[in-house]
Design a protein around this motif. Structure first.
Motif, mmCIF file in Angstrom:
data_model
loop_
_atom_site.group_PDB
_atom_site.id
_atom_site.type_symbol
_atom_site.label_atom_id
_atom_site.label_comp_id
_atom_site.label_asym_id
_atom_site.label_seq_id
_atom_site.Cartn_x
_atom_site.Cartn_y
_atom_site.Cartn_z
ATOM 1 N N GLY A 211 0.810 -1.224 0.000
ATOM 2 C CA GLY A 211 0.000 0.000 0.000
ATOM 3 C C GLY A 211 0.839 1.268 0.000
ATOM 4 O O GLY A 211 2.013 1.267 0.391
ATOM 5 N N GLU A 212 0.235 2.360 -0.418
ATOM 6 C CA GLU A 212 0.946 3.643 -0.522
ATOM 7 C C GLU A 212 1.424 4.160 0.833
ATOM 8 O O GLU A 212 2.387 4.919 0.912
ATOM 9 N N SER A 213 0.752 3.766 1.908
ATOM 10 C CA SER A 213 1.115 4.272 3.233
ATOM 11 C C SER A 213 2.407 3.644 3.772
ATOM 12 O O SER A 213 2.961 4.115 4.760
ATOM 13 N N GLU A 214 2.891 2.589 3.142
ATOM 14 C CA GLU A 214 4.072 1.877 3.645
ATOM 15 C C GLU A 214 5.225 1.898 2.642
ATOM 16 O O GLU A 214 5.985 0.938 2.527
ATOM 17 N N VAL A 215 5.366 2.990 1.905
ATOM 18 C CA VAL A 215 6.382 3.043 0.843
ATOM 19 C C VAL A 215 7.790 2.842 1.399
ATOM 20 O O VAL A 215 8.583 2.071 0.846
ATOM 21 N N GLU A 216 8.113 3.501 2.509
ATOM 22 C CA GLU A 216 9.466 3.408 3.048
ATOM 23 C C GLU A 216 9.796 1.987 3.499
ATOM 24 O O GLU A 216 10.891 1.480 3.229
ATOM 25 N N LEU A 217 8.869 1.337 4.178
ATOM 26 C CA LEU A 217 9.104 -0.031 4.612
ATOM 27 C C LEU A 217 9.130 -0.974 3.411
ATOM 28 O O LEU A 217 9.885 -1.954 3.394
ATOM 29 N N ASN A 218 8.349 -0.683 2.391
ATOM 30 C CA ASN A 218 8.348 -1.481 1.169
ATOM 31 C C ASN A 218 9.720 -1.430 0.491
ATOM 32 O O ASN A 218 10.213 -2.449 -0.014
ATOM 33 N N ILE A 219 10.339 -0.271 0.502
ATOM 34 C CA ILE A 219 11.677 -0.128 -0.074
ATOM 35 C C ILE A 219 12.679 -0.996 0.691
ATOM 36 O O ILE A 219 13.519 -1.693 0.098
ATOM 37 N N LYS A 220 12.576 -0.991 2.012
ATOM 38 C CA LYS A 220 13.474 -1.822 2.828
ATOM 39 C C LYS A 220 13.247 -3.308 2.553
ATOM 40 O O LYS A 220 14.203 -4.084 2.499
ATOM 41 N N ALA A 221 11.982 -3.686 2.373
ATOM 42 C CA ALA A 221 11.667 -5.089 2.065
ATOM 43 C C ALA A 221 12.247 -5.486 0.704
ATOM 44 O O ALA A 221 12.814 -6.572 0.548
ATOM 45 N N ARG A 222 12.112 -4.598 -0.269
ATOM 46 C CA ARG A 222 12.648 -4.877 -1.607
ATOM 47 C C ARG A 222 14.179 -4.982 -1.578
ATOM 48 O O ARG A 222 14.769 -5.809 -2.274
ATOM 49 N N LEU B 297 12.422 -1.675 -7.852
ATOM 50 C CA LEU B 297 12.769 -0.786 -6.739
ATOM 51 C C LEU B 297 13.051 0.626 -7.240
ATOM 52 O O LEU B 297 12.600 1.609 -6.646
ATOM 53 N N ALA B 298 13.772 0.731 -8.357
ATOM 54 C CA ALA B 298 14.072 2.045 -8.927
ATOM 55 C C ALA B 298 12.784 2.802 -9.243
ATOM 56 O O ALA B 298 12.721 4.030 -9.102
ATOM 57 N N GLY B 299 11.744 2.050 -9.634
ATOM 58 C CA GLY B 299 10.463 2.676 -9.948
ATOM 59 C C GLY B 299 9.713 3.158 -8.725
ATOM 60 O O GLY B 299 8.850 4.048 -8.823
ATOM 61 N N VAL B 300 10.032 2.607 -7.553
ATOM 62 C CA VAL B 300 9.357 2.990 -6.314
ATOM 63 C C VAL B 300 9.989 4.245 -5.705
ATOM 64 O O VAL B 300 9.311 5.063 -5.072
ATOM 65 N N VAL B 301 11.313 4.401 -5.906
ATOM 66 C CA VAL B 301 12.024 5.551 -5.324
ATOM 67 C C VAL B 301 11.594 6.834 -6.034
ATOM 68 O O VAL B 301 11.565 6.909 -7.256
ATOM 69 N N SER B 302 11.255 7.841 -5.256
ATOM 70 C CA SER B 302 10.830 9.123 -5.819
ATOM 71 C C SER B 302 11.441 10.258 -5.017
ATOM 72 O O SER B 302 12.122 10.037 -4.003
ATOM 73 N N ASP B 303 11.191 11.486 -5.458
ATOM 74 C CA ASP B 303 11.729 12.665 -4.770
ATOM 75 C C ASP B 303 11.143 12.836 -3.371
ATOM 76 O O ASP B 303 11.691 13.573 -2.549
ATOM 77 N N ASP B 304 10.017 12.155 -3.113
ATOM 78 C CA ASP B 304 9.372 12.276 -1.801
ATOM 79 C C ASP B 304 10.063 11.427 -0.740
ATOM 80 O O ASP B 304 9.808 11.593 0.457
ATOM 81 N N ALA C 196 18.652 2.579 -1.408
ATOM 82 C CA ALA C 196 18.042 1.895 -2.553
ATOM 83 C C ALA C 196 18.978 1.934 -3.756
ATOM 84 O O ALA C 196 19.217 0.912 -4.415
ATOM 85 N N TYR C 197 19.525 3.114 -4.044
ATOM 86 C CA TYR C 197 20.476 3.238 -5.155
ATOM 87 C C TYR C 197 21.717 2.368 -4.919
ATOM 88 O O TYR C 197 22.289 1.795 -5.853
ATOM 89 N N TRP C 198 22.117 2.293 -3.673
ATOM 90 C CA TRP C 198 23.270 1.483 -3.271
ATOM 91 C C TRP C 198 23.037 0.021 -3.659
ATOM 92 O O TRP C 198 23.883 -0.618 -4.304
ATOM 93 N N VAL C 199 21.879 -0.525 -3.277
ATOM 94 C CA VAL C 199 21.558 -1.923 -3.575
ATOM 95 C C VAL C 199 21.470 -2.162 -5.083
ATOM 96 O O VAL C 199 21.986 -3.156 -5.603
ATOM 97 N N ILE C 200 20.813 -1.243 -5.794
ATOM 98 C CA ILE C 200 20.671 -1.388 -7.252
ATOM 99 C C ILE C 200 22.054 -1.385 -7.909
ATOM 100 O O ILE C 200 22.332 -2.187 -8.813
ATOM 101 N N GLY C 201 22.918 -0.488 -7.450
ATOM 102 C CA GLY C 201 24.280 -0.439 -7.980
ATOM 103 C C GLY C 201 25.031 -1.737 -7.749
ATOM 104 O O GLY C 201 25.748 -2.227 -8.624
ATOM 105 N N ASN C 202 24.859 -2.321 -6.551
ATOM 106 C CA ASN C 202 25.506 -3.608 -6.244
ATOM 107 C C ASN C 202 25.118 -4.675 -7.263
ATOM 108 O O ASN C 202 25.969 -5.412 -7.770
#
Length: 357
Positions: free
Chosen positions: A119-130, A153-160, A169-175
């Protein structure tokens, strides 16, 4: 609402202080004591928070089996609890299982957390799960799956998103990009991560990122000035804030890898042998990495007997870690060396035979 007893408050404060000083095993004990007091007081919320803190400290103390057992018990206690706390425990469980080499189970736990936080209310925790899911998939050699999840994951990360979280998130994607031989993309995502991290904001995260980025660059044979700066930044920050024995050993491994790529295999051997002597502090995955690099370093200095021993050890450690693709990598280096030895022994026999005629 339950009042907090003085003994509980003292144990909780002690646990947090010990954690901030990287005394994770002691912090786990203090958190366990606080949880026991909360349970005696009938304060379920405080018991849960302290038990979760205990599990987090067990994870950071590298006691993965103990962390997994405790996290699994928390999941059982949370059957009627909110989705947020369920997801937090699944993420912790994923990390514990990854550390223990149970990579398929780790991915399953992380995927459960991802589903719980859709859900939209858990974006930050969703990023950690991903992030946890991607790490487990990548460690297990499922690189195409890990890259697909990285793009999700890159699609979930936003300016907010808060800077530090976006940076991780960028760190993990780079890895994953580095692991997939997408070196330019790896460098780009790590540069995006570096732009979000600051030693003034969080010196601990800054140190860990530079240490990890150096390791990924070195694994991709990128031994440039930026890589050396990453190594030096991580060493300097760890000198300032302190670090666990594992942190110090990983910094030493990066220095050894740098020496190896710079043509100083002798120095690499010395550093790597020091690391190998501290087996208890390292996971099988890291030990496999150390022994693989040690084998290559011994080959570079011409000690083929020691090289073969190290490469065989690397294969065993990787299999123990549930990373068969890395075990195969160590085996291929070993077989390549054995193949060269066989060829030269045949040439030697032919030359000897030729001399007799």
């Amino acid at each position: 609402m339950h009042s907090v007893s003085p003994s509980y408050a003292a144990a909780e404060l002690k646990a947090h202080e010990q954690r901030s000083n990287h005394a994770f095993a002691d912090a786990a004990n203090s958190a366990e004591r606080a949880a026991e007091i909360a349970l005696q007081d009938g304060n379920f919320a405080s018991w849960w928070n302290m038990t979760f803190l205990q599990a987090e400290n067990l994870l950071d103390a590298q006691r993965f089996g103990d962390c997994e057992t405790l996290a699994a018990s928390l999941i059982t206690s949370l059957e009627q609890a909110n989705l947020h706390d369920q997801a937090r425990v699944h993420i912790l469980l994923a990390k514990a299982r990854q550390g223990a080499g149970l990579l398929e189970q780790a991915a399953a736990s992380a995927r459960a957390a991802t589903d719980l936080t859709a859900g939209e209310s858990e974006v930050e925790l969703n990023i950690k799960a991903r992030q946890a899911l991607i790490a487990a998939l990548a460690d297990g050699g499922k690189l195409s799956d890990a890259w697909r999840e990285s793009m999700n994951l890159a699609g979930v990360v936003s300016d907010d998103i808060e800077d530090q979280l976006a940076g991780k998130a960028y760190w993990v994607i780079g890895n994953v990009a580095f692991l997939c031989d997408r070196v330019e993309e790896g460098l780009r995502y790590h540069e995006l991560a570096a732009a979000t991290f600051s030693p003034a904001k969080n010196l601990d995260v800054w140190a860990k990122f530079n240490k990890a980025s150096a390791a990924m660059r070195l694994a991709a044979n990128v031994a440039d000035a930026d890589t050396l700066r990453c190594i030096e930044r991580a060493e300097l920050a760890t000198d300032v804030i302190g670090g666990s024995e594992t942190d110090v050993l990983l910094l030493k491994r990066n220095r050894a890898h740098w020496s190896y790529l710079a043509g100083d295999a002798g120095s690499a051997v010395t550093l790597l042998e020091e690391i190998r002597a501290t087996v208890r502090s390292l996971t099988p995955q890291i030990l496999g990495d150390v022994c693989l690099l040690l084998g290559r370093s011994y080959l570079a200095v011409g000690d083929k007997v020691a090289a073969r021993q190290s490469l065989r050890e690397a294969e065993v450690h990787f299999r123990t870690a549930g990373a068969p693709h890395r075990a195969q990598q160590a085996k291929e280096v070993l077989l390549a060396e054995l193949g060269r030895t066989t060829v030269w022994s045949r040439i030697g026999r032919k030359l000897t035979s030729f001399g007799r005629h």
